[in-house]
Design a protein around this motif. Structure first.
Motif, PDB file in Angstrom:
ATOM      1  N   VAL A 134       0.834  -1.203   0.000  1.00  0.00           N
ATOM      2  CA  VAL A 134       0.000   0.000   0.000  1.00  0.00           C
ATOM      3  C   VAL A 134       0.867   1.251   0.000  1.00  0.00           C
ATOM      4  CG1 VAL A 134      -1.647   1.337   1.354  1.00  0.00           C
ATOM      5  CG2 VAL A 134      -1.997  -1.111   1.037  1.00  0.00           C
ATOM      6  N   TRP A 135       1.883   1.285   0.854  1.00  0.00           N
ATOM      7  CA  TRP A 135       2.774   2.442   0.900  1.00  0.00           C
ATOM      8  C   TRP A 135       3.564   2.587  -0.401  1.00  0.00           C
ATOM      9  CZ3 TRP A 135       2.675   6.582   3.652  1.00  0.00           C
ATOM     10  CH2 TRP A 135       2.142   6.573   4.946  1.00  0.00           C
ATOM     11  N   LYS A 136       3.885   1.487  -1.037  1.00  0.00           N
ATOM     12  CA  LYS A 136       4.603   1.553  -2.312  1.00  0.00           C
ATOM     13  C   LYS A 136       3.783   2.290  -3.368  1.00  0.00           C
ATOM     14  CE  LYS A 136       6.818  -1.406  -5.792  1.00  0.00           C
ATOM     15  NZ  LYS A 136       7.151  -2.815  -6.153  1.00  0.00           N
ATOM     16  N   ASN A 137       2.492   2.026  -3.410  1.00  0.00           N
ATOM     17  CA  ASN A 137       1.624   2.728  -4.356  1.00  0.00           C
ATOM     18  C   ASN A 137       1.386   4.176  -3.930  1.00  0.00           C
ATOM     19  OD1 ASN A 137       1.229   0.535  -6.108  1.00  0.00           O
ATOM     20  ND2 ASN A 137      -0.303  -0.337  -4.745  1.00  0.00           N
ATOM     21  N   MET A 138       1.251   4.413  -2.639  1.00  0.00           N
ATOM     22  CA  MET A 138       1.002   5.770  -2.169  1.00  0.00           C
ATOM     23  C   MET A 138       2.190   6.696  -2.416  1.00  0.00           C
ATOM     24  SD  MET A 138      -0.970   4.993   1.435  1.00  0.00           S
ATOM     25  CE  MET A 138      -1.000   6.728   1.874  1.00  0.00           C
ATOM     26  N   LEU A 139       3.409   6.146  -2.380  1.00  0.00           N
ATOM     27  CA  LEU A 139       4.609   6.952  -2.562  1.00  0.00           C
ATOM     28  C   LEU A 139       5.129   6.922  -4.001  1.00  0.00           C
ATOM     29  CD1 LEU A 139       6.547   6.007   0.705  1.00  0.00           C
ATOM     30  CD2 LEU A 139       5.307   8.123   0.219  1.00  0.00           C
TER      31      LEU A 139
ATOM     32  N   ILE B  40      -0.637   8.890  -4.184  1.00  0.00           N
ATOM     33  CA  ILE B  40      -1.563   9.827  -3.559  1.00  0.00           C
ATOM     34  C   ILE B  40      -0.835  10.880  -2.724  1.00  0.00           C
ATOM     35  CG2 ILE B  40      -1.884   8.426  -1.500  1.00  0.00           C
ATOM     36  CD1 ILE B  40      -4.803   9.274  -1.507  1.00  0.00           C
ATOM     37  N   VAL B  41       0.372  10.577  -2.251  1.00  0.00           N
ATOM     38  CA  VAL B  41       1.112  11.555  -1.441  1.00  0.00           C
ATOM     39  C   VAL B  41       1.505  12.753  -2.287  1.00  0.00           C
ATOM     40  CG1 VAL B  41       3.175  11.946  -0.039  1.00  0.00           C
ATOM     41  CG2 VAL B  41       1.931   9.781   0.150  1.00  0.00           C
TER      42      VAL B  41
END
Length: 379
Positions: free
Chosen positions: A195-200, A206-207
């Motif tokens: 999830v963090w990989k996609n967010m960053l 999304i970030v």
């Protein structure tokens, strides 16, 4: 002494398989070790009987029950020892032995080609000289140690800070906050890191899109969270802190509840403030109780495959990535995975595994020697 000879005239399936020969040799040594152990036990039993004969001038008479009772410990432990030898010791010896061979693609993969002994040449290739392999190993080993120290220290002291804050503050519903803080640790790390990989993600994450929507970044600007080597390493440590501090928060909370309130009361009477109480009472007692777990956490983080592999996959690429296939955030354990699965450099992977064992084994021994069972002689 050898692992077969080239046999290009024979079909591939009929050629000498060096790896099978190596495993067969190690299994043979294991069987010899079992035979020697049985032989030694038999000789000791015979000497004991002979001493009884010399003393009594006749062989002692033992019924079946006495014989069974004397042999029960050996018979009971024998299956466990054999299984341990075959399924633990033999694979470990095999992994170490591969480090002294040239078992690697493309010229030494069985059964088409043979594998040969090369001595310590693999260790020289990785630890000496100015080749890309040695430079890559030095870079990854340094980052692995830095990662192990930072990830352990940040999670531990982050959890300790939160635990102390919740304990000393007058916040209501502390259990709710503890439940919220433990959620990142309770969620499987695979899901968390993906999830963090996609967010960053630098392009559609999304970030960055949120920062652009707030006007803090221009639409054409994007922060390379996971594509810049240094920034990616920082984010690995930060996200590991986010996912792991909850464990140490609960651990230190439980440890602090065992500290007598009389100590805190006496310190307050003597005029100590909260900072002094933390430094002089809470922190020393908590560290004393949790030091073995800190060491265990350090050894775990050194081999924390999922935190790196599912977040960055070892990327971004650096100067030696073309040769070594190791990225800027790869740990030694993730590099081993790439060496075996992608490059098929089993010899180099075994060398790294041996070196990791030599580094972590003292920590494991230290942790075991500091256990209560070992100190009290129960093992």
């Amino acid at each position: 002494m050898t692992l077969g000879f080239p046999q290009p005239d024979l079909p591939v399936k009929q050629r000498s398989n060096s790896i099978f020969m190596l495993i067969d040799g190690i299994l043979t040594l294991a069987l010899i070790a079992i035979f020697v152990a049985v032989y030694v036990i038999s000789v000791k039993s015979a000497r004991k009987s002979y001493k009884e004969y010399c003393r009594m001038k006749r062989f002692p008479k033992k019924n079946l029950a006495e014989t069974a009772n004397g042999a029960f410990p050996i018979v009971g432990l024998a299956p466990c020892v054999v299984l341990l030898l075959v399924f633990v010791v033999v694979p470990l010896v095999f992994s170490v032995a591969v480090a002294f061979t040239n078992y690697s693609a493309p010229n030494h993969i069985t059964p088409n080609n043979t594998v040969d002994w090369v001595g310590v040449q693999n260790f020289k290739d990785l630890m000496g000289g100015g080749s890309n392999w040695s430079k890559g190993f030095a870079r990854i080993a340094t980052w692995t140690l830095v990662w192990g120290v930072l990830s352990t220290a940040t999670c531990y002291f982050g959890g300790l800070l939160v635990a102390v804050t919740l304990r000393q503050s007058k916040i209501r519903l502390k259990g709710v906050f503890q439940f919220i803080f433990i959620l990142p640790y309770a969620v499987p790390s695979v899901i968390t890191m993906l999830v963090w990989k996609n967010m960053l993600n630098g392009k559609f994450g999304i970030v960055n899109r949120t920062l652009q929507a707030l006007g803090w970044l221009s639409p054409e600007t994007a922060i390379p969270w996971l594509s810049n080597p240094t920034l990616a390493q920082v984010m690995c440590v930060v996200l590991n802190l986010w996912a792991g501090f909850g464990y140490f928060m609960m651990l230190t909370t439980g440890t602090m509840t065992a500290i007598s309130e009389d100590l805190y009361e006496a310190a307050r009477i003597d005029g100590a403030n909260n900072s002094q109480i933390l430094r002089k009472i809470t922190l020393p007692l908590v560290l004393y109780q949790t030091m073995p777990l800190i060491i265990m956490s350090f050894t775990h983080n050194i081999n924390n495959f999922g935190a790196i592999f599912f977040l960055t996959g070892g990327t971004p690429a650096v100067a030696d990535s073309t040769t070594t296939n190791a990225g800027g955030t790869d740990l030694l354990v993730t590099w081993i995975y790439k060496l075996t699965i992608t490059l098929m450099k089993y010899n180099y992977a075994s060398v790294i595994a041996v070196l990791i064992f030599l580094v972590l084994a003292p920590f494991a021994v230290y942790q075991f020697m500091n256990t209560k069972a070992y100190k009290e002689g129960e093992v």
